[in-house]
Write a protein that holds these residues in place. Sequence first.
Motif, PDB file in Angstrom:
ATOM      1  N   LYS A  34      11.921  10.490 -12.267  1.00 25.89           N
ATOM      2  CA  LYS A  34      10.650  10.457 -12.990  1.00 25.89           C
ATOM      3  C   LYS A  34      10.362   9.096 -13.624  1.00 25.89           C
ATOM      4  CE  LYS A  34      10.297  14.763 -11.962  1.00 25.89           C
ATOM      5  NZ  LYS A  34       9.480  15.159 -10.774  1.00 25.89           N
ATOM      6  N   ALA A  35      11.171   8.095 -13.264  1.00 21.52           N
ATOM      7  CA  ALA A  35      10.941   6.745 -13.788  1.00 21.52           C
ATOM      8  C   ALA A  35       9.655   6.186 -13.212  1.00 21.52           C
ATOM      9  CB  ALA A  35      12.117   5.842 -13.434  1.00 21.52           C
ATOM     10  N   GLU A  36       8.926   5.450 -14.039  1.00 14.44           N
ATOM     11  CA  GLU A  36       7.649   4.885 -13.619  1.00 14.44           C
ATOM     12  C   GLU A  36       7.729   3.366 -13.555  1.00 14.44           C
ATOM     13  OE1 GLU A  36       4.664   6.273 -16.285  1.00 14.44           O
ATOM     14  OE2 GLU A  36       4.652   8.321 -15.473  1.00 14.44           O
ATOM     15  N   THR A  37       7.192   2.812 -12.481  1.00 17.60           N
ATOM     16  CA  THR A  37       7.127   1.362 -12.321  1.00 17.60           C
ATOM     17  C   THR A  37       5.672   0.944 -12.242  1.00 17.60           C
ATOM     18  OG1 THR A  37       9.220   1.349 -11.098  1.00 17.60           O
ATOM     19  CG2 THR A  37       7.806  -0.605 -10.897  1.00 17.60           C
ATOM     20  N   VAL A  38       5.229   0.143 -13.195  1.00 17.75           N
ATOM     21  CA  VAL A  38       3.844  -0.327 -13.215  1.00 17.75           C
ATOM     22  C   VAL A  38       3.729  -1.550 -12.314  1.00 17.75           C
ATOM     23  CG1 VAL A  38       1.968  -1.200 -14.636  1.00 17.75           C
ATOM     24  CG2 VAL A  38       3.522   0.547 -15.551  1.00 17.75           C
ATOM     25  N   LEU A  39       2.878  -1.477 -11.307  1.00 20.72           N
ATOM     26  CA  LEU A  39       2.735  -2.583 -10.347  1.00 20.72           C
ATOM     27  C   LEU A  39       1.520  -3.459 -10.624  1.00 20.72           C
ATOM     28  CD1 LEU A  39       3.706  -0.965  -6.909  1.00 20.72           C
ATOM     29  CD2 LEU A  39       5.107  -2.368  -8.425  1.00 20.72           C
ATOM     30  N   SER A  40       0.534  -2.952 -11.325  1.00 23.50           N
ATOM     31  CA  SER A  40      -0.643  -3.777 -11.626  1.00 23.50           C
ATOM     32  C   SER A  40      -1.005  -3.629 -13.092  1.00 23.50           C
ATOM     33  CB  SER A  40      -1.826  -3.370 -10.752  1.00 23.50           C
ATOM     34  OG  SER A  40      -2.330  -2.107 -11.143  1.00 23.50           O
ATOM     35  N   LYS A  41      -1.620  -4.675 -13.625  1.00 27.43           N
ATOM     36  CA  LYS A  41      -2.026  -4.654 -15.022  1.00 27.43           C
ATOM     37  C   LYS A  41      -3.497  -5.050 -15.209  1.00 27.43           C
ATOM     38  CE  LYS A  41       2.628  -5.715 -16.738  1.00 27.43           C
ATOM     39  NZ  LYS A  41       3.460  -6.662 -17.538  1.00 27.43           N
ATOM     40  N   ASP A  42      -4.146  -5.511 -14.119  1.00 29.02           N
ATOM     41  CA  ASP A  42      -5.522  -5.998 -14.252  1.00 29.02           C
ATOM     42  C   ASP A  42      -6.560  -4.944 -13.908  1.00 29.02           C
ATOM     43  OD1 ASP A  42      -4.686  -6.017 -11.599  1.00 29.02           O
ATOM     44  OD2 ASP A  42      -6.049  -7.637 -11.046  1.00 29.02           O
ATOM     45  N   GLY A  43      -6.111  -3.727 -13.573  1.00 29.35           N
ATOM     46  CA  GLY A  43      -7.059  -2.659 -13.312  1.00 29.35           C
ATOM     47  C   GLY A  43      -7.585  -2.069 -14.604  1.00 29.35           C
ATOM     48  N   SER A  44      -8.680  -1.357 -14.518  1.00 24.70           N
ATOM     49  CA  SER A  44      -9.272  -0.719 -15.687  1.00 24.70           C
ATOM     50  C   SER A  44     -10.031   0.508 -15.231  1.00 24.70           C
ATOM     51  CB  SER A  44     -10.220  -1.681 -16.409  1.00 24.70           C
ATOM     52  OG  SER A  44     -11.329  -2.003 -15.574  1.00 24.70           O
ATOM     53  N   ILE A  45     -10.466   1.300 -16.200  1.00 21.26           N
ATOM     54  CA  ILE A  45     -11.263   2.486 -15.867  1.00 21.26           C
ATOM     55  C   ILE A  45     -12.545   2.062 -15.160  1.00 21.26           C
ATOM     56  CG2 ILE A  45     -12.488   4.471 -16.796  1.00 21.26           C
ATOM     57  CD1 ILE A  45      -9.459   4.684 -16.982  1.00 21.26           C
ATOM     58  N   GLU A  46     -13.105   0.921 -15.600  1.00 25.12           N
ATOM     59  CA  GLU A  46     -14.354   0.429 -15.017  1.00 25.12           C
ATOM     60  C   GLU A  46     -14.140  -0.165 -13.628  1.00 25.12           C
ATOM     61  OE1 GLU A  46     -13.245  -0.438 -18.054  1.00 25.12           O
ATOM     62  OE2 GLU A  46     -14.507   0.992 -19.160  1.00 25.12           O
ATOM     63  N   LYS A  47     -12.994  -0.842 -13.422  1.00 24.79           N
ATOM     64  CA  LYS A  47     -12.696  -1.465 -12.130  1.00 24.79           C
ATOM     65  C   LYS A  47     -11.263  -1.121 -11.729  1.00 24.79           C
ATOM     66  CE  LYS A  47     -16.022  -5.249 -12.579  1.00 24.79           C
ATOM     67  NZ  LYS A  47     -16.265  -6.709 -12.479  1.00 24.79           N
ATOM     68  N   PRO A  48     -11.066   0.090 -11.248  1.00 24.91           N
ATOM     69  CA  PRO A  48      -9.710   0.555 -10.955  1.00 24.91           C
ATOM     70  C   PRO A  48      -9.234   0.166  -9.552  1.00 24.91           C
ATOM     71  CG  PRO A  48     -11.267   2.301 -10.553  1.00 24.91           C
ATOM     72  CD  PRO A  48     -12.074   1.138 -11.052  1.00 24.91           C
ATOM     73  N   TYR A  49      -7.935   0.339  -9.341  1.00 22.63           N
ATOM     74  CA  TYR A  49      -7.375   0.274  -7.995  1.00 22.63           C
ATOM     75  C   TYR A  49      -7.543   1.655  -7.349  1.00 22.63           C
ATOM     76  CZ  TYR A  49      -5.294  -4.328  -8.621  1.00 22.63           C
ATOM     77  OH  TYR A  49      -5.113  -5.677  -8.806  1.00 22.63           O
ATOM     78  N   LYS A  69       0.607   6.915  -8.580  1.00 25.50           N
ATOM     79  CA  LYS A  69      -0.364   7.461  -9.513  1.00 25.50           C
ATOM     80  C   LYS A  69      -1.246   6.327 -10.010  1.00 25.50           C
ATOM     81  CE  LYS A  69       2.123  11.495 -11.291  1.00 25.50           C
ATOM     82  NZ  LYS A  69       2.620  12.173 -12.530  1.00 25.50           N
ATOM     83  N   ILE A  70      -2.493   6.650 -10.317  1.00 24.94           N
ATOM     84  CA  ILE A  70      -3.388   5.680 -10.934  1.00 24.94           C
ATOM     85  C   ILE A  70      -3.509   6.045 -12.407  1.00 24.94           C
ATOM     86  CG2 ILE A  70      -5.707   4.690 -10.957  1.00 24.94           C
ATOM     87  CD1 ILE A  70      -4.108   3.941  -8.493  1.00 24.94           C
ATOM     88  N   ILE A  71      -3.036   5.164 -13.278  1.00 25.28           N
ATOM     89  CA  ILE A  71      -3.081   5.390 -14.718  1.00 25.28           C
ATOM     90  C   ILE A  71      -3.870   4.255 -15.350  1.00 25.28           C
ATOM     91  CG2 ILE A  71      -1.745   5.660 -16.841  1.00 25.28           C
ATOM     92  CD1 ILE A  71       0.568   6.705 -15.146  1.00 25.28           C
ATOM     93  N   GLY A  72      -4.976   4.606 -15.976  1.00 29.03           N
ATOM     94  CA  GLY A  72      -5.814   3.584 -16.597  1.00 29.03           C
ATOM     95  C   GLY A  72      -6.362   2.580 -15.609  1.00 29.03           C
ATOM     96  N   GLY A  73      -6.523   3.018 -14.339  1.00 30.72           N
ATOM     97  CA  GLY A  73      -7.042   2.132 -13.300  1.00 30.72           C
ATOM     98  C   GLY A  73      -5.986   1.297 -12.620  1.00 30.72           C
ATOM     99  N   ASN A  74      -4.701   1.424 -13.046  1.00 28.92           N
ATOM    100  CA  ASN A  74      -3.612   0.631 -12.478  1.00 28.92           C
ATOM    101  C   ASN A  74      -2.684   1.480 -11.621  1.00 28.92           C
ATOM    102  OD1 ASN A  74      -3.826  -2.207 -13.478  1.00 28.92           O
ATOM    103  ND2 ASN A  74      -3.904  -1.144 -15.459  1.00 28.92           N
ATOM    104  N   ILE A  75      -1.958   0.791 -10.720  1.00 28.43           N
ATOM    105  CA  ILE A  75      -1.039   1.463  -9.809  1.00 28.43           C
ATOM    106  C   ILE A  75       0.322   1.611 -10.479  1.00 28.43           C
ATOM    107  CG2 ILE A  75       0.252   1.213  -7.663  1.00 28.43           C
ATOM    108  CD1 ILE A  75      -2.159   0.223  -6.322  1.00 28.43           C
ATOM    109  N   VAL A  76       0.777   2.852 -10.505  1.00 30.36           N
ATOM    110  CA  VAL A  76       2.096   3.160 -11.056  1.00 30.36           C
ATOM    111  C   VAL A  76       2.859   3.958 -10.012  1.00 30.36           C
ATOM    112  CG1 VAL A  76       3.368   4.341 -12.884  1.00 30.36           C
ATOM    113  CG2 VAL A  76       1.194   3.214 -13.408  1.00 30.36           C
TER     114      VAL A  76
END
Length: 762
Positions: free
Chosen positions: A206-221, A192-199
């Motif tokens: 249903k556990a979520e693992t956040v793989l990126s933190k530098d994405g954003s709505i303006e510059k998403p993955y 899933k893409i949440i806030g531009g980041n890969i989860v």
Amino acid sequence: MKTHLPVQKAIAILSLLFLFFSANAQNAPYKPSATDMANAYLRAERLDTALRNIPTNNDIVPSWKKDGTAFWYKKNLPNKNWEYLYLNVVSGERKVAFDANKLVSGIEKSTAKTGINNLLRSTDLFFKDELTLKLKLDQKWYQVNLNDYSVNAVTDTSVYRYNPKSRLQQKHSRWAGSETFSRSPNGKNEIKIIGGNIVVVDLDTKAETVLSKDGSIEKPYSNFEWSPDGKHIIAYKTDPKEIKKVHYVLSSVQGTTRGVLKSREYAQPGDDFTSYQPYVFNLATKTVTKVDVEATNFFGPQPLHWRNNSSRYFTYEKADRGHQRFRVIEVDVETGKTKNIIDEKTKTFIYESRIYTRYLQKTNEIIYTSEQDGWQHIYLVNAISGKQQLITKGNWVVRDIDSVDVAKRQIWFRASGKNTNEDPYFIHYYRIGFDGKGLVNLTPEKGNHVLSFSPDRKYYIDTYSEVNIPPVTSLKLTANCKIVKELEQGGVQPFLQTGVKLPEVFVAKGRDGVTDIWGVVCKPSQMDSQKIYPIIEYIYAGPQDSFVPKSFLPASEMQSMAELGFIVVQIDGMGTANRSKAFHDVCWQNLADAGFTDRILWMKAMAAKYPNADINKIGVYGTSAGGQNSTGALLFHPEFYKAAVSACGCHDNRIDKQWWNEQWMGYPVGEHYAKQSNITNAAKLQGNLFLIVGEADENVPPESTYRLADALIKADKDFDILSIPGMGHSDGGIYGRRRKRDFFVRHLLNAEPPHTNLTPSK
């Protein structure tokens, strides 16, 4: 007895005067009266109608039974009638598939419908066997017993559909980019893409693992894909750019009192594109590695191709903006390091749309086409080492690959120019082994070929013709290319009986004095051998292809226009495609060239052969890129071209679509764009110009023509312009084509066309 010198001189002078006046009497310009022109327009219309009512059957399309034992096809008959024929390939028996009158009568009796004959022209129609027909009319299915033509409605709509022209290997459009796969290969996780980041979400817990933190709505993955073992995710960090819009106004929408504004996205040369930087995410260590390659800023991310039995290495394609570099790049997912498997560079352009790639995963090989040796050919590439092996070679062109037989290691392809004793643009079909051996010409007969296979490829149907020679269609055995049965053979006599002069092929040397330039000539059916006639060139110099017709063409706009008193020609000059790379390269950053030097030499050579051609009166017309070319003819070669009609022209390559113009004019946008613009050079106009534009053109923005008109007005130049309400990208339709003819009649024949305003409306 000696003749006195004065007498000898007098005789010589009289002889010269006789020859002079005789030559000019034989070559007097054709000067039609108003009555002559009215008759010519009527004759052109009648001849065009007569020709179009004679069937050509240039393209026989078979419908095959699933087991490949039989097929049927529709054959066009005179006066727009038709019939279906059924052929049993085992016995070789061919017969009329059904009695059309009985079929129509049976359907009308059963359904109480009328007008069935017209519906049958384009309906879905299938044979279960020779005596059982299934068809679809008005969204309902019927089955016909051809023994008694009884008709029954059926609920079973299952039929076998096979398109004989479909390729076993469809070419991937790089504009389409890659698919996004959110579900993991084992189906247990989802991205899933949440806030531009890969989860990554565990679908059980249903556990979520956040793989990126530098994405954003303006510059998403975005554009993510899993490795085959599910241990890595490849995704792209995007830098989005908004595509700018173009606009037009529909002036005459029924039921409104105001113009309707239309806007849409339209990238022009030099505009910014969204860029995509690839990253690799390791699910076990929850680490991210930036792939050691620059961001993709032309096309979107392309599909990934993994090594056989490996989840460590994949390759993907990257075409650099400006079309001067194409790569197949290998990525090591553990390190992010890259290696170029294919790295093609050029000082001019790589024609990206013609690149064919087929990835053979089991053998780690790539089938690849390239012009790197000066001609478009097929290569076998080792997808690990990058080593290339030339499969086809020679001074001829591979036009396209139809299919790849991986099991037999064979390639089936189309090519032109291999047969040295014929037109180098004629298409022939071949097969060859991956090792470059065993080349077989499936279509050895002289002519331009269209071929289609049976479902099992045991048979194929071959139709070939030339521009002035009617088509022949045969059923052949693939194994040995032998003819099983000749299906159709057109005759030339029905066309000649109309009085038409079929197109003639003419060849002359180009600007280098060596290269053959090919074209066709259309003449009036009632040409007076004592007169000379203006020449009109139909031009389209777009570098994406070649355009002179090669298949049988008794009826065309060129022939219809010739009937008014012109010699109409079409030519493929240097800068167009389907010849050598050097021939094509003439267009590089040089679209204003348009092959004019070759075209002018060709017409001069043609006029030397055909004494009825008036080389001093040259007109030219074209649409789209041809509209740009025809106006350019007057601006850049006013000493030769005297009158032009330009429809929806791309008059400045900076105004037109990005992908087409950067392919040939290059990137970044430089001064050469402005120097070659018709708008920039508008003040050079000397001849007679007629501009046609549709206000709703979504291919070439209408402002391209309006800006040219503005520049011509500011330069105080006389010209004509026709803006057609509601028309899209077109030559003007029936009205525009009539106005085009009238324009040439006035400016090249110095005559008056029929005055339509004096004729009551129909």
